[in-house]
Design a protein around this motif. Sequence first.
Motif, PDB file in Angstrom:
ATOM      1  N   GLU A 133       0.841  -1.201   0.000  1.00  0.00           N
ATOM      2  CA  GLU A 133       0.000   0.000   0.000  1.00  0.00           C
ATOM      3  C   GLU A 133       0.869   1.241   0.000  1.00  0.00           C
ATOM      4  N   GLN A 134       0.250   2.371  -0.330  1.00  0.00           N
ATOM      5  CA  GLN A 134       0.988   3.624  -0.376  1.00  0.00           C
ATOM      6  C   GLN A 134       1.630   3.933   0.975  1.00  0.00           C
ATOM      7  N   PHE A 135       2.903   4.220   0.939  1.00  0.00           N
ATOM      8  CA  PHE A 135       3.644   4.538   2.159  1.00  0.00           C
ATOM      9  C   PHE A 135       3.608   6.044   2.356  1.00  0.00           C
ATOM     10  N   PRO A 136       2.923   6.532   3.384  1.00  0.00           N
ATOM     11  CA  PRO A 136       2.804   7.984   3.562  1.00  0.00           C
ATOM     12  C   PRO A 136       4.172   8.644   3.677  1.00  0.00           C
ATOM     13  N   GLU A 137       4.370   9.749   2.964  1.00  0.00           N
ATOM     14  CA  GLU A 137       5.660  10.417   2.946  1.00  0.00           C
ATOM     15  C   GLU A 137       6.075  10.888   4.330  1.00  0.00           C
ATOM     16  N   ASN A 138       5.092  11.296   5.151  1.00  0.00           N
ATOM     17  CA  ASN A 138       5.466  11.770   6.484  1.00  0.00           C
ATOM     18  C   ASN A 138       6.039  10.635   7.341  1.00  0.00           C
ATOM     19  N   ILE A 139       5.528   9.402   7.136  1.00  0.00           N
ATOM     20  CA  ILE A 139       6.073   8.261   7.861  1.00  0.00           C
ATOM     21  C   ILE A 139       7.466   7.923   7.339  1.00  0.00           C
ATOM     22  N   ALA A 140       7.642   7.995   6.017  1.00  0.00           N
ATOM     23  CA  ALA A 140       8.950   7.735   5.433  1.00  0.00           C
ATOM     24  C   ALA A 140       9.990   8.707   5.992  1.00  0.00           C
ATOM     25  N   SER A 141       9.608   9.972   6.090  1.00  0.00           N
ATOM     26  CA  SER A 141      10.518  10.981   6.636  1.00  0.00           C
ATOM     27  C   SER A 141      10.866  10.676   8.082  1.00  0.00           C
ATOM     28  N   LEU A 142       9.870  10.252   8.848  1.00  0.00           N
ATOM     29  CA  LEU A 142      10.120   9.908  10.242  1.00  0.00           C
ATOM     30  C   LEU A 142      11.096   8.739  10.357  1.00  0.00           C
ATOM     31  N   LYS A 143      10.921   7.731   9.507  1.00  0.00           N
ATOM     32  CA  LYS A 143      11.792   6.557   9.559  1.00  0.00           C
ATOM     33  C   LYS A 143      13.233   6.923   9.208  1.00  0.00           C
ATOM     34  N   ILE A 144      13.405   7.725   8.164  1.00  0.00           N
ATOM     35  CA  ILE A 144      14.759   8.093   7.756  1.00  0.00           C
ATOM     36  C   ILE A 144      15.389   9.018   8.793  1.00  0.00           C
ATOM     37  N   ASN A 145      14.608   9.953   9.320  1.00  0.00           N
ATOM     38  CA  ASN A 145      15.138  10.826  10.374  1.00  0.00           C
ATOM     39  C   ASN A 145      15.491  10.028  11.634  1.00  0.00           C
ATOM     40  N   GLU A 146      14.699   8.993  11.908  1.00  0.00           N
ATOM     41  CA  GLU A 146      15.016   8.116  13.038  1.00  0.00           C
ATOM     42  C   GLU A 146      16.368   7.440  12.812  1.00  0.00           C
ATOM     43  N   ALA A 147      16.592   6.937  11.589  1.00  0.00           N
ATOM     44  CA  ALA A 147      17.851   6.277  11.277  1.00  0.00           C
ATOM     45  C   ALA A 147      19.031   7.243  11.422  1.00  0.00           C
ATOM     46  N   ILE A 148      18.869   8.465  10.930  1.00  0.00           N
ATOM     47  CA  ILE A 148      19.936   9.467  11.045  1.00  0.00           C
ATOM     48  C   ILE A 148      20.216   9.764  12.515  1.00  0.00           C
ATOM     49  N   SER A 149      19.154   9.906  13.296  1.00  0.00           N
ATOM     50  CA  SER A 149      19.318  10.203  14.726  1.00  0.00           C
ATOM     51  C   SER A 149      20.051   9.076  15.444  1.00  0.00           C
ATOM     52  N   ILE A 150      19.734   7.834  15.077  1.00  0.00           N
ATOM     53  CA  ILE A 150      20.409   6.691  15.689  1.00  0.00           C
ATOM     54  C   ILE A 150      21.891   6.695  15.313  1.00  0.00           C
ATOM     55  N   LEU A 151      22.187   6.969  14.048  1.00  0.00           N
ATOM     56  CA  LEU A 151      23.580   7.034  13.619  1.00  0.00           C
ATOM     57  C   LEU A 151      24.356   8.064  14.426  1.00  0.00           C
ATOM     58  N   ARG A 152      23.725   9.187  14.734  1.00  0.00           N
ATOM     59  CA  ARG A 152      24.399  10.244  15.500  1.00  0.00           C
ATOM     60  C   ARG A 152      24.642   9.797  16.950  1.00  0.00           C
ATOM     61  N   ILE A 153      23.803   8.901  17.449  1.00  0.00           N
ATOM     62  CA  ILE A 153      23.987   8.392  18.811  1.00  0.00           C
ATOM     63  C   ILE A 153      25.128   7.384  18.873  1.00  0.00           C
ATOM     64  N   ILE A 154      25.218   6.505  17.886  1.00  0.00           N
ATOM     65  CA  ILE A 154      26.144   5.382  17.966  1.00  0.00           C
ATOM     66  C   ILE A 154      27.482   5.640  17.273  1.00  0.00           C
ATOM     67  N   ASP A 155      27.581   6.726  16.506  1.00  0.00           N
ATOM     68  CA  ASP A 155      28.825   7.022  15.788  1.00  0.00           C
ATOM     69  C   ASP A 155      29.162   8.501  15.970  1.00  0.00           C
ATOM     70  N   SER A 156      30.151   8.778  16.789  1.00  0.00           N
ATOM     71  CA  SER A 156      30.487  10.167  17.119  1.00  0.00           C
ATOM     72  C   SER A 156      31.067  10.932  15.941  1.00  0.00           C
ATOM     73  N   GLU A 157      31.481  10.236  14.897  1.00  0.00           N
ATOM     74  CA  GLU A 157      32.083  10.906  13.742  1.00  0.00           C
ATOM     75  C   GLU A 157      31.109  11.103  12.583  1.00  0.00           C
ATOM     76  N   ILE A 158      29.892  10.612  12.723  1.00  0.00           N
ATOM     77  CA  ILE A 158      28.995  10.555  11.562  1.00  0.00           C
ATOM     78  C   ILE A 158      28.621  11.936  11.037  1.00  0.00           C
ATOM     79  N   ASP A 159      28.573  12.954  11.900  1.00  0.00           N
ATOM     80  CA  ASP A 159      28.247  14.306  11.421  1.00  0.00           C
ATOM     81  C   ASP A 159      29.265  14.783  10.392  1.00  0.00           C
ATOM     82  N   GLY A 160      30.510  14.370  10.559  1.00  0.00           N
ATOM     83  CA  GLY A 160      31.547  14.775   9.622  1.00  0.00           C
ATOM     84  C   GLY A 160      31.327  14.235   8.227  1.00  0.00           C
ATOM     85  N   ILE A 161      30.499  13.206   8.115  1.00  0.00           N
ATOM     86  CA  ILE A 161      30.147  12.639   6.810  1.00  0.00           C
ATOM     87  C   ILE A 161      28.802  13.168   6.329  1.00  0.00           C
ATOM     88  N   LEU A 162      27.785  13.017   7.164  1.00  0.00           N
ATOM     89  CA  LEU A 162      26.424  13.359   6.735  1.00  0.00           C
ATOM     90  C   LEU A 162      26.200  14.856   6.596  1.00  0.00           C
TER      91      LEU A 162
END
Length: 271
Positions: A133-162
């Motif tokens: 079914e259609q994946f709502p864009e707002n949910i997709a944004s939340l999922k990707i932002n969640e992934a980015i936020s997790i990366l920032r928690i577990i990798d102290s250097e990730i901001d230097g890349i992203l």
Amino acid sequence: MEFVTNYITPDIKLSCYEDKLFKTEVVFDQHMLVWFISGETKIIQADNEYIFRAGDIFLIPRNQLATVINYPKDGLPHKTVVMHLTTDRLRTFYAPIEVKPKAAISQKIRCFSDHPLLKSCFASVIPYFEVQEQFPENIASLKINEAISILRIIDSEIDGILANFEEPGKIDLVSFMEKNFMFNMPMEKFGYLTGRSLSTFNRDFRKHFNATPQKWLTQKRLELAYYQLTEKKKKPVEVYLEVGFEDLSHFSYAFKKQFGYTPTGLGSRAG
């Protein structure tokens, strides 16, 4: 068969491949966050070689040359979920965040094993592929932002890349090509990665190497193949993809033309 790719949004996809292997040489325009469900992938970069299997999670930074070889394994297809971390999305994410400048961060692939937070984030999108079914864009944004936020928690250097939005600048052509000749890229892409237009790339290349790019690349790839076959004792079928050839017969033909005998003939000559 080709890859079967199911996008629930332009930035989240599930890829599935069941044939013997699938090989591609790429420069990703966007960062790719990958969760491995089954199968196996070998990724070859200029300075590193990686093997990823079921459960692994890793980030491929953008603008990095790589040879990617995907295999089914243990009777299961090669299957991954991929999030594209686009520049536009990252600019929006980082807009309210003050990122302190850091020393240059390595652009190598970053591995996160099967980190439970990232795994949970990826697993939560699987039902959306199944219901078709259609994946709502707002949910997709939340999922990707969640992934980015997790990366920032577990990798102290990730901001230097992203949070690095710079495009490739003009760099030393000789050192770049000596390091990356095994990647079978269009000349336009080599030009882009060295900060040059195609015409400038070709002109500078001839000036430095006194040869056309294609002739020089073929020569370097064959020399690397010879080294892999003689010193590393690899088989031709293990070598041709890794040094930048597309099929075994073309590799064998070019090798014989260069050295006077086929790759399989090396063993008899050594004996």
